[in-house]
Design a protein around this motif. Structure first.
Motif: not given
Length: 208
Positions: A96-103, A106-110, A115-116
């Motif tokens: 979740a920490e990685v996902v929050a940083e990506l979002a 870079y914005g909402r993940p495609p 899936n990743l």
């Protein structure tokens, strides 16, 4: 270092576009997501002078379109780092920490990135269950190693008709369900990941 040389030579031979771009069709097919990310992680750690600790290998080979497209993370170095961090996440919280940083960056993940992330969560769950291999073999999913006492073997047969448990090889195989009973297609992508996660929880982790 040698690890960095291997990773860089791999990039030179294959081309970063094929490894990390759309042509990869999501599975990092030639190298395998787990092996490639492990190599890159070891190479980056070695390059930074960090100690590289041996880890139990976990192989996940499922028909899932999962990657970081260049349209989402444009710079190759940052994509490699994101792959490494996702592969190294061992809990839902760390994923979740990685996902929050990506979002945030870079914005909402495609869908491919979602899936990743789902695969990373599945890897964390599989590690909790002590699994080292989750692989599609024809029309079945194979999980191993698994120790099933009689009570859990009965639960496996009851919840997943057609499932088999081989105590000698500590292996579970389960038929992949279809999207519908007649004329359906085998599950794939997030639907398959969620189904495998449910299988792990209900057979290996939940109290009987």
């Amino acid at each position: 270092g040698a690890g960095m040389q291997v990773a860089m030579k791999d990039l030179e031979i294959r081309g970063a576009g094929n490894l990390l771009g759309g042509e990869q069709s999501g599975q990092i097919a030639d190298v395998g997501f787990d092996l490639y990310v492990r190599l890159v992680g070891e190479a980056l750690s070695e390059y930074k002078g960090e100690k590289v600790e041996a880890e139990t290998e976990l192989t996940v080979q499922l028909p899932v379109d999962a990657h970081l497209p260049p349209t989402y993370v444009a710079e190759e170095r940052l994509r490699l780092e994101a792959y490494r961090r996702l592969a190294g996440a061992r809990t839902d919280e760390s994923v979740a920490e990685v996902v929050a940083e990506l979002a945030d960056r870079y914005g909402r993940p495609p869908a491919e990135v979602e899936n990743l992330v789902a695969i990373s969560r599945l890897r964390a769950l599989a590690g909790t269950a002590g699994l080292t291999d989750i692989t599609q073999a024809g029309t079945r999913i194979r999980l191993q190693p698994a120790e099933l006492p009689d009570s859990r073997a009965v639960r496996l047969s009851r919840l997943y008709p057609g499932a088999q448990y081989k105590a000698a090889t500590r292996q579970i195989t389960v038929p992949i369900p279809a999207t519908k009973k007649i004329g359906g297609q085998p599950l794939r992508d997030v639907a398959l990941i969620e189904w495998v996660g449910g299988l792990i929880r209900s057979v290996l982790l939940d109290d009987v």
